[in-house]
Design a protein around this motif. Structure first.
Motif, PDB file in Angstrom:
ATOM      1  N   VAL B  87       0.617  -0.951   0.266  1.00 14.84           N
ATOM      2  CA  VAL B  87      -0.286   0.477  -0.193  1.00 14.84           C
ATOM      3  C   VAL B  87       1.193   1.435  -0.053  1.00 14.84           C
ATOM      4  O   VAL B  87       0.128   1.888  -0.227  1.00 14.84           O
ATOM      5  CB  VAL B  87      -0.797  -0.200   1.253  1.00 14.84           C
ATOM      6  CG1 VAL B  87      -2.437  -0.665   0.911  1.00 14.84           C
ATOM      7  CG2 VAL B  87      -0.276   0.172   2.525  1.00 14.84           C
ATOM      8  N   GLN B  88       1.967   1.236   0.411  1.00 12.16           N
ATOM      9  CA  GLN B  88       2.935   2.528   0.157  1.00 12.16           C
ATOM     10  C   GLN B  88       3.900   2.357  -0.433  1.00 12.16           C
ATOM     11  O   GLN B  88       4.958   3.129  -0.286  1.00 12.16           O
ATOM     12  CB  GLN B  88       3.670   2.806   1.761  1.00 12.16           C
ATOM     13  CG  GLN B  88       2.701   2.663   2.421  1.00 12.16           C
ATOM     14  CD  GLN B  88       3.073   3.814   3.914  1.00 12.16           C
ATOM     15  OE1 GLN B  88       4.632   3.745   4.051  1.00 12.16           O
ATOM     16  NE2 GLN B  88       2.095   3.161   5.588  1.00 12.16           N
ATOM     17  N   GLY B  89       3.641   1.342  -1.347  1.00 19.22           N
ATOM     18  CA  GLY B  89       4.971   0.904  -2.632  1.00 19.22           C
ATOM     19  C   GLY B  89       6.042   0.326  -1.741  1.00 19.22           C
ATOM     20  O   GLY B  89       5.920  -0.294  -0.820  1.00 19.22           O
ATOM     21  N   GLY B  90       7.524   0.573  -2.584  1.00 19.51           N
ATOM     22  CA  GLY B  90       8.177  -0.448  -2.046  1.00 19.51           C
ATOM     23  C   GLY B  90       8.953  -1.719  -2.633  1.00 19.51           C
ATOM     24  O   GLY B  90       8.115  -2.019  -3.731  1.00 19.51           O
ATOM     25  N   ILE B  91       9.080  -2.567  -1.944  1.00 20.83           N
ATOM     26  CA  ILE B  91       9.762  -3.876  -2.809  1.00 20.83           C
ATOM     27  C   ILE B  91       9.226  -5.244  -2.056  1.00 20.83           C
ATOM     28  O   ILE B  91       9.040  -5.653  -0.317  1.00 20.83           O
ATOM     29  CB  ILE B  91      11.570  -4.330  -1.819  1.00 20.83           C
ATOM     30  CG1 ILE B  91      12.126  -2.803  -2.716  1.00 20.83           C
ATOM     31  CG2 ILE B  91      11.922  -5.809  -2.846  1.00 20.83           C
ATOM     32  CD1 ILE B  91      12.306  -2.759  -3.242  1.00 20.83           C
ATOM     33  N   SER B  92       8.312  -5.920  -3.159  1.00 17.89           N
ATOM     34  CA  SER B  92       7.542  -7.337  -2.298  1.00 17.89           C
ATOM     35  C   SER B  92       9.085  -8.414  -2.300  1.00 17.89           C
ATOM     36  O   SER B  92       9.927  -8.466  -3.295  1.00 17.89           O
ATOM     37  CB  SER B  92       6.502  -7.523  -3.098  1.00 17.89           C
ATOM     38  OG  SER B  92       6.109  -8.660  -3.033  1.00 17.89           O
ATOM     39  N   VAL B  93       8.830  -8.898  -0.869  1.00 20.12           N
ATOM     40  CA  VAL B  93      10.061 -10.352  -0.723  1.00 20.12           C
ATOM     41  C   VAL B  93       9.790 -11.530  -0.917  1.00 20.12           C
ATOM     42  O   VAL B  93       8.827 -11.403   0.195  1.00 20.12           O
ATOM     43  CB  VAL B  93      10.888  -9.860   0.180  1.00 20.12           C
ATOM     44  CG1 VAL B  93      12.156 -11.415   0.415  1.00 20.12           C
ATOM     45  CG2 VAL B  93      11.828  -8.499   0.400  1.00 20.12           C
ATOM     46  N   ASP B  94       9.448 -11.884  -2.231  1.00 21.14           N
ATOM     47  CA  ASP B  94       8.530 -12.681  -2.100  1.00 21.14           C
ATOM     48  C   ASP B  94       9.497 -14.186  -1.928  1.00 21.14           C
ATOM     49  O   ASP B  94      11.168 -14.693  -2.238  1.00 21.14           O
ATOM     50  CB  ASP B  94       8.634 -13.670  -4.323  1.00 21.14           C
ATOM     51  CG  ASP B  94       7.509 -14.395  -3.959  1.00 21.14           C
ATOM     52  OD1 ASP B  94       7.378 -15.802  -3.709  1.00 21.14           O
ATOM     53  OD2 ASP B  94       6.909 -14.819  -5.284  1.00 21.14           O
ATOM     54  N   LEU B  95       9.298 -15.370  -1.003  1.00 23.81           N
ATOM     55  CA  LEU B  95      10.034 -15.883   0.264  1.00 23.81           C
ATOM     56  C   LEU B  95      10.366 -17.684  -0.534  1.00 23.81           C
ATOM     57  O   LEU B  95      10.768 -18.640  -0.078  1.00 23.81           O
ATOM     58  CB  LEU B  95       9.691 -15.806   1.698  1.00 23.81           C
ATOM     59  CG  LEU B  95      10.322 -14.824   1.976  1.00 23.81           C
ATOM     60  CD1 LEU B  95       9.095 -14.847   2.608  1.00 23.81           C
ATOM     61  CD2 LEU B  95      11.470 -14.800   2.437  1.00 23.81           C
ATOM     62  N   SER B  96       8.961 -17.749  -2.409  1.00 25.88           N
ATOM     63  CA  SER B  96       9.404 -18.938  -3.179  1.00 25.88           C
ATOM     64  C   SER B  96      10.633 -19.951  -3.185  1.00 25.88           C
ATOM     65  O   SER B  96      10.168 -21.047  -3.358  1.00 25.88           O
ATOM     66  CB  SER B  96       8.473 -18.602  -4.152  1.00 25.88           C
ATOM     67  OG  SER B  96       8.886 -18.397  -4.944  1.00 25.88           O
ATOM     68  N   SER B  97      11.345 -18.888  -3.154  1.00 26.42           N
ATOM     69  CA  SER B  97      12.591 -19.882  -3.102  1.00 26.42           C
ATOM     70  C   SER B  97      13.082 -20.280  -2.131  1.00 26.42           C
ATOM     71  O   SER B  97      14.354 -21.328  -2.084  1.00 26.42           O
ATOM     72  CB  SER B  97      14.099 -18.652  -4.246  1.00 26.42           C
ATOM     73  OG  SER B  97      12.537 -18.429  -5.682  1.00 26.42           O
ATOM     74  N   LEU B  98      12.530 -20.130  -0.967  1.00 24.30           N
ATOM     75  CA  LEU B  98      13.410 -20.641   0.495  1.00 24.30           C
ATOM     76  C   LEU B  98      12.262 -21.720   0.569  1.00 24.30           C
ATOM     77  O   LEU B  98      12.211 -21.840   1.581  1.00 24.30           O
ATOM     78  CB  LEU B  98      13.924 -19.458   2.001  1.00 24.30           C
ATOM     79  CG  LEU B  98      14.544 -18.581   1.591  1.00 24.30           C
ATOM     80  CD1 LEU B  98      14.479 -17.127   0.225  1.00 24.30           C
ATOM     81  CD2 LEU B  98      14.585 -17.950   2.925  1.00 24.30           C
ATOM     82  N   ASP B  99      12.835 -22.767  -0.355  1.00 19.17           N
ATOM     83  CA  ASP B  99      11.742 -23.641  -0.340  1.00 19.17           C
ATOM     84  C   ASP B  99      12.677 -25.689   0.174  1.00 19.17           C
ATOM     85  O   ASP B  99      11.991 -26.241   0.310  1.00 19.17           O
ATOM     86  CB  ASP B  99      11.048 -24.674  -1.379  1.00 19.17           C
ATOM     87  CG  ASP B  99      12.570 -24.657  -2.887  1.00 19.17           C
ATOM     88  OD1 ASP B  99      13.387 -24.435  -2.275  1.00 19.17           O
ATOM     89  OD2 ASP B  99      12.166 -24.117  -3.982  1.00 19.17           O
TER      90      ASP B  99
END
Lengths: 459, 459
Positions: B87-99
């Motif tokens: 909601v305030q922009g920024g960096i989405s840290v997708d953790l799907s590779s920590l699998d």
């Protein structure tokens, strides 16, 4: 806290104004509130207050904050790590007059109690409801004190610890503000878990004044057996196999021969002075025999002798009573001594090895030591009987304790399963948690900006 | 966070240096990470990063802190309250590779996994051990995301929520520091409960990178029944009586006729479109029939029809699959709509009244609404199908939601049992927790001094 700002005389005058004779500076009261049942040196408070309401607790904290005086919450003094010792002086707040059971919601299986209510009083009060509060640390402790140290005991294996059995708390912060941390809902995702943050905070974040507790249905059937064998390892191996089978156990406790000997002395019994396993089965009448049959067959596989069964509910109660009093019993093995009691908890498959290595280590030191364990959780206590005046004995016991903590941490365990950090495990906590301790210190600043609540404990 | 300090271009350049193509500013990736499954408006991140290690997560957070850029942890996007919406922009840290499933300690009944591991993958991996991880929020969510929202689901009645089934966490603070919050010990009193503090913190205190989970023995026997009746109250009254009897239930779920209709549409089934109770019995083969007999006799007392039994493990799995997909199914009742889903949890004896009053209240508003409930915990969801473009419908649904929360709080309940606060329950949290919210804000400052972690959520 800046000692130079402290004005104890003005604080006492103000406390007497609101509490009258319920603020005592009598030497005997101060001494009664100077130490718990552990081995740590006493710390004499400047006065002891006996508030009757949460609002009075808030008033005491507000006054103490104004005068920069430490505040130490006191339940029953049955702790082991000096949490209530007033090591920097200040006001001991004895919560025993907050003793009301406020409501029992039998159909929701919960209740609200004041912090000074003791666990046995609550269970007596619940007798006709078919419900009970299961956490049983041994001593007839106050429920507020049990929450403050995240207490547990033999029943934790089946019912969890205070962490799992408190739904909500009312507490007084270091600012004097009264907060409520949750609701009666069984589960919640409503923001940060302030309830769990206060549980185990040992009076350093807030003074717990009320608790909403989760209650449990009394099991339909309970059966208790005692197994003894010359070799503690075979008992432990059997206990672990039993746990892993998933059958309905309520308690699974081990004692070494020294602990049994102490119990015999203390209670005038004639139990076989060998390593002993206590097993309590719980379930319904139709199924418990099935589980007992399984356990007996397994005991044969481990070549253990037949168990001795508690023949009646009274016999069962007696057995648990002496188990709970083992700490007092051990003192008889060396009159005048105090126990330095360890409290590591390791992953369950490691407990046999951890106990074996610890016993080997202890055999080299010249102190009487016993071992009792809540095997079902991987938690065990070594009790070393020391002369509290002998710095040599204290040093020997502390070094053995350090080695035990190292061993437990290397096995993936913790330095304290249920007694808390208090005065005795501050360096162990740092070893276990690393920089997490710095986060804890910073969290304390949030709840207690002037650092008046139970200074000198945990870190 | 001071927006004027933000330097997104410099931040992106630095991120690309460490992550290369694993830092994406492509529109489709940004849109895939802009919203969860709830009704809240999307919030587009400036970029999406795909770290492979905890150290990379720490590197991302450190860079974002330097450039005053928000960081939003992303699991699978299956949440309901907009927790991952940027909601305030920024960096989405997708953790799907920590699998990675890092270790399974079968004899200790625990495991260490990375945060991106999904619950069904873990259970597939555990298949040959006789163990499983019980928390089942419906979606095949990541375990890190489940911890971050304190997720639960139907199994919570027997096995607890994420709060009860996480032993320790590794997490990256808002400073970039990596901490570990506990050990593999089953219980601990080692200082403040940092593990529980992070569970339910919705990515605002730290980004969870690894979890040590408690595993459970698969029950020897499971039997699942479906009961339907024209009158939801009689089903609820029966369910509560069943719970209070203390027999071995694994799940106890209710759905109203609207929810059943949606499931029929979605899965091509022909279930009776009446209020329906799903009951799962769990125990060992020797005892489960005894408990089922008890439950059947009790159903007769409540004049309920005979249950329909799931005839095979496959039939049972199908039934739970459609129950889990009810949120998707409901959308079919009004194409193009989204669900505003409520999540109150009340003391168990109040759930029948709370549902009745809520249904009466909803009957006055002009929106399709269904009710499903985890009766065993007192938690239920009302799903109101709204046109996401219609501010009038959103307002109607939000006012009904407000009234429902008021009702739940008055009954001693909480505004959210398992979905969390996110964007949708910030005012409800304040109503429920009062000044506790100020403590939460201050705790956030400790973990995230520059307030870069998931800004705009919870408070």
């Amino acid at each position: 806290m800046n000692g130079s700002d402290r004005n104890i005389a003005a604080c006492l005058a103000a406390l007497r104004e609101i509490l009258g004779s319920r603020c005592s500076t009598g030497q005997s009261q101060r001494e009664l509130h100077a130490r718990d049942e552990g081995w740590h040196l006493p710390g004499l408070p400047d006065a002891v207050c006996f508030p009757k309401t949460s609002r009075e607790v808030a008033g005491i904290v507000t006054l103490c904050r104004r005068h920069a005086v430490p505040v130490i919450a006191f339940g029953t003094g049955s702790g082991m790590e000096g949490q209530i010792n007033a090591v920097q002086g200040g006001i001991s707040v004895d919560l025993s007059s907050l003793d009301q059971i406020l409501e029992v919601n039998a159909s929701d299986m919960d209740c609200w109690v004041e912090a000074g209510v003791r666990r046995l009083s609550l269970n007596t009060h619940l007798r006709d409801t078919g419900l009970f509060f299961p956490v049983d640390p041994g001593a007839d402790a106050s429920l507020g004190g049990m929450a403050a140290t995240r207490a547990s005991g033999p029943n934790a294996m089946r019912y969890g610890t205070m962490r799992d059995n408190v739904l909500s708390l009312e507490a007084v912060l270091g600012t004097g503000e009264i907060i409520t941390t949750g609701t009666r809902a069984r589960k919640s995702s409503a923001g940060y878990d302030l309830t769990r943050l206060l549980i185990g905070s040992e009076g350093t974040l807030a003074i717990i004044t009320k608790l909403c507790l989760r209650l449990h249905a009394l099991p339909e059937a309970l059966r208790t057996a005692r197994l003894h064998a010359p070799d503690i390892q075979s008992l432990l191996d059997y206990a672990i196999a039993l746990m892993q089978s998933g059958i309905g156990l309520a308690k699974l406790e081990v004692m070494d021969a020294v602990a049994v000997k102490a119990i015999n002395l203390y209670a005038g019994l004639a139990l076989e002075e060998e390593p002993t396993l206590l097993i309590e089965f719980a379930g319904n009448a139709a199924t418990i025999d099935h589980e007992i049959d399984f356990a007996l067959a397994l005991a044969e596989d481990f070549r253990l002798p037949q168990p001795v069964w508690a023949a009646s509910p009274e016999a069962r109660a007696r057995l648990w009573k002496v188990r709970h009093e083992v700490a007092h019993a051990e003192a008889l093995l060396r009159p005048g001594s105090r126990s330095l009691v360890t409290d590591v908890c390791v992953p369950i498959s490691r407990i046999a090895l951890c106990i074996a290595e610890t016993r080997a280590d202890l055999s080299a030191i010249d102190l009487i030591a016993s071992t009792v364990g809540h095997i079902g959780d991987g938690n065990f206590h070594v009790s070393m009987l020391i002369d509290p005046e002998s710095s040599r004995e204290i040093a020997i016991a502390e070094v053995a304790h350090d080695r035990l903590v190292e061993r437990a941490l290397a096995m993936g365990g913790t330095c304290t399963g249920e007694h808390g950090v208090g005065l005795g495990k501050k360096t162990h906590l740092r070893r276990e948690m690393g920089t997490g301790v710095d986060l804890m210190r910073a969290i304390k600043q949030v709840f207690d900006p002037d650092l008046i609540l139970n200074p000198g404990k945990i870190f």
